[in-house]
Design a protein around this motif. Sequence first.
Motif, PDB file in Angstrom:
ATOM      1  N   CYS A 212      71.136  39.325 -73.205  1.00  0.00           N
ATOM      2  CA  CYS A 212      70.830  40.740 -73.010  1.00  0.00           C
ATOM      3  C   CYS A 212      71.083  41.099 -71.547  1.00  0.00           C
ATOM      4  CB  CYS A 212      69.390  41.048 -73.417  1.00  0.00           C
ATOM      5  SG  CYS A 212      68.158  40.568 -72.189  1.00  0.00           S
ATOM      6  N   ILE A 213      70.877  42.336 -71.204  1.00  0.00           N
ATOM      7  CA  ILE A 213      71.212  42.781 -69.848  1.00  0.00           C
ATOM      8  C   ILE A 213      70.247  42.219 -68.804  1.00  0.00           C
ATOM      9  CG2 ILE A 213      69.934  44.957 -69.727  1.00  0.00           C
ATOM     10  CD1 ILE A 213      72.873  46.081 -68.960  1.00  0.00           C
ATOM     11  N   GLY A 214      69.088  41.797 -69.264  1.00  0.00           N
ATOM     12  CA  GLY A 214      68.158  41.028 -68.437  1.00  0.00           C
ATOM     13  C   GLY A 214      67.801  41.675 -67.115  1.00  0.00           C
ATOM     14  N   CYS A 218      66.812  45.486 -66.498  1.00  0.00           N
ATOM     15  CA  CYS A 218      65.647  45.724 -67.342  1.00  0.00           C
ATOM     16  C   CYS A 218      64.396  45.113 -66.728  1.00  0.00           C
ATOM     17  CB  CYS A 218      65.903  45.138 -68.726  1.00  0.00           C
ATOM     18  SG  CYS A 218      64.537  45.437 -69.832  1.00  0.00           S
ATOM     19  N   TRP A 220      61.636  44.532 -68.019  1.00  0.00           N
ATOM     20  CA  TRP A 220      60.849  43.694 -68.919  1.00  0.00           C
ATOM     21  C   TRP A 220      61.342  42.255 -68.987  1.00  0.00           C
ATOM     22  CZ3 TRP A 220      60.998  48.024 -73.111  1.00  0.00           C
ATOM     23  CH2 TRP A 220      60.053  48.997 -72.790  1.00  0.00           C
ATOM     24  N   SER A 221      62.481  42.012 -68.389  1.00  0.00           N
ATOM     25  CA  SER A 221      63.067  40.681 -68.541  1.00  0.00           C
ATOM     26  C   SER A 221      62.173  39.616 -67.912  1.00  0.00           C
ATOM     27  CB  SER A 221      64.451  40.670 -67.884  1.00  0.00           C
ATOM     28  OG  SER A 221      65.144  39.533 -68.296  1.00  0.00           O
ATOM     29  N   ASP A 254      67.478  36.238 -74.561  1.00  0.00           N
ATOM     30  CA  ASP A 254      66.880  37.563 -74.447  1.00  0.00           C
ATOM     31  C   ASP A 254      65.693  37.517 -73.508  1.00  0.00           C
ATOM     32  OD1 ASP A 254      68.454  39.264 -76.179  1.00  0.00           O
ATOM     33  OD2 ASP A 254      67.896  37.803 -77.685  1.00  0.00           O
ATOM     34  N   GLY A 255      65.605  38.529 -72.666  1.00  0.00           N
ATOM     35  CA  GLY A 255      64.599  38.528 -71.611  1.00  0.00           C
ATOM     36  C   GLY A 255      63.191  38.797 -72.103  1.00  0.00           C
ATOM     37  N   CYS A 256      63.069  39.403 -73.285  1.00  0.00           N
ATOM     38  CA  CYS A 256      61.736  39.687 -73.808  1.00  0.00           C
ATOM     39  C   CYS A 256      61.831  39.731 -75.337  1.00  0.00           C
ATOM     40  CB  CYS A 256      61.199  41.013 -73.252  1.00  0.00           C
ATOM     41  SG  CYS A 256      61.808  42.455 -74.131  1.00  0.00           S
ATOM     42  N   ASN A 258      61.710  41.999 -77.406  1.00  0.00           N
ATOM     43  CA  ASN A 258      62.348  43.151 -78.046  1.00  0.00           C
ATOM     44  C   ASN A 258      63.589  42.756 -78.830  1.00  0.00           C
ATOM     45  OD1 ASN A 258      60.857  45.422 -77.826  1.00  0.00           O
ATOM     46  ND2 ASN A 258      61.667  46.017 -75.835  1.00  0.00           N
ATOM     47  N   CYS A 259      64.240  41.716 -78.402  1.00  0.00           N
ATOM     48  CA  CYS A 259      65.452  41.321 -79.112  1.00  0.00           C
ATOM     49  C   CYS A 259      65.214  40.129 -80.036  1.00  0.00           C
ATOM     50  CB  CYS A 259      66.560  41.006 -78.117  1.00  0.00           C
ATOM     51  SG  CYS A 259      68.080  41.862 -78.518  1.00  0.00           S
TER      52      CYS A 259
HETATM   53  S1  SF4 Z   1      65.746  42.046 -74.759  1.00  0.00           S
HETATM   54 FE1  SF4 Z   1      63.991  42.743 -73.528  1.00  0.00          FE
HETATM   55  S2  SF4 Z   1      64.520  42.081 -71.438  1.00  0.00           S
HETATM   56 FE2  SF4 Z   1      66.438  42.077 -72.597  1.00  0.00          FE
HETATM   57  S3  SF4 Z   1      67.335  44.110 -72.240  1.00  0.00           S
HETATM   58 FE3  SF4 Z   1      66.144  44.198 -74.175  1.00  0.00          FE
HETATM   59  S4  SF4 Z   1      64.138  44.980 -73.545  1.00  0.00           S
HETATM   60 FE4  SF4 Z   1      65.144  44.230 -71.674  1.00  0.00          FE
END
Ligand code: SF4
Length: 366
Positions: A212-214, A218, A220-221, A254-256, A258-259
């Motif tokens: 993810c864009i991390g 983001c 939240w990562s 994925d940083g959080c 959400n994915c």
């Molecule tokens: S998976 Fe989480 S950390 Fe990654 S871009 Fe989506 S919301 Fe941000």
Amino acid sequence: MAFEPKEPQKELKYDELRIYSDEELNNYTEEELKNFKIKHDIPLCEELESGPWPSFVADAKRGALHRRKLGQDRLMIHQDVIEDLLGQLELSFKDGEGHWKHGGIVGVFGYGGGVIGRYSDLPEKFPSIAHFHTMRVNQPASKFYNTDYLRTLCDLWEFRGSSMMNMHGSTGDIIFLGTFTEQLEPIFYELTHVLQQDLGGSGSNLRSPSCCIGKARCEWSCYDTQDMCYELTTYYQDELHRPAFPYKFKFKFDGCPNCCVASIARADMSFIGTWRDEIRIDQEAVQAYINGEIAPNGNAHAGKDWGKFDIQKEVIDLCPTKCMWMEDGKLMINNKECTRCMHCINVMPQALWPGKETGVSILLGA
Ligand code: SF4
Ligand code: HEM
Ligand code: HEM
Ligand code: SF4
């Protein structure tokens, strides 16, 4: 140990590498497009242009006209590759069956993956797509590009392939759609020696890792997804290029959470960012949400009146583990029960954040 490239990365300059002039790239008018007919009759394909969504048929016609006007002298595979492709698709609709011969192994020297062999089963009728091999180009972490790179890549594919590409496939890679066997090595050489760009995975190997864009964008990562993706891509080069497994294998970073659904669906080994301390709460901002001063969900639901924001209904009752409640006007969370699903944080991003002691959960198995 962190991977260091042997040579520093060069900055690509499109003007030094370009194949086509601006006139060649913009070589038809909208008027010409309106009057343009490809060499096959394709009424069934054209029906797809009448729907409410942009149609690949309309795009393909643009490509076909553009190639015709470039002329065969300026192209390494058949000028009318897109016209034959549409012609064959039309016939497939009519016959109710596809006209691709599946597979056959083709590739580039030293690699077992990255090229997917495709052949028409009607090569006499559609000679320009007698071969129509797909190449997978390993996307950079989080798919960051500059225009010099993209334009150079597009010129290369126009010159040696069908002009058609897919940005990006579900696998993550840039997909080059359709070329002939003789072009594979020259394209591979240009990619690796000039663009400093590798092929991606296909077949029973490690597929191009994807993230993810991390931390690039983001907040939240919970870890640096790009760094991890790059590191493991370089570490597992052998596995990426030489299929040695009984089946494909995929990582996803994925940083959080959400994915997490996409990550688990995509990958055999998911790295999902998480935290082990407590969700951070700004009680004043919680009040501002309750009073309607901040739009919930980052204002993503604007455009329709959903009524006044109701924290009980929209956050607390939807918490999957029922670990939230209001007490003396304050939002409380029993963090031991929280499964880090991200729902409350997504609804009130200015009031709630993931904790600060962060790491990853690693999930193994498809
Ligand atoms: S998976 Fe989480 S950390 Fe990654 S871009 Fe989506 S919301 Fe941000
Ligand atoms: C019988 C014929 C075909 C079969 C069985 C087939 C099957 C598949 C499967 C299973 C995938 C998923 C692979 C993965 O991501 O791991 C795939 C991906 C893909 N195929 Fe095919 N395919 C066929 C023909 C074609 C043809 C003719 C084209 C192009 C004209 C094509 C273009 C692609 C592309 C671009 C992808 C990557 C898509 C993405 O990742 O989103 N395929 N194919
Ligand atoms: C609407 C239905 C379908 C959709 C939208 C779909 C979509 C996809 C996507 C996006 C991928 C790539 C996943 C990734 O790499 O991230 C994939 C892979 C694959 N799909 Fe499907 N698929 C569908 C139906 C089917 C069916 C019916 C079959 C088999 C009968 C199938 C067999 C496969 C296989 C075998 C792969 C992996 C191929 C490989 O080894 O690379 N799919 N599909
Ligand atoms: S992250 Fe999910 S489980 Fe945790 S408190 Fe928020 S809604 Fe409940």
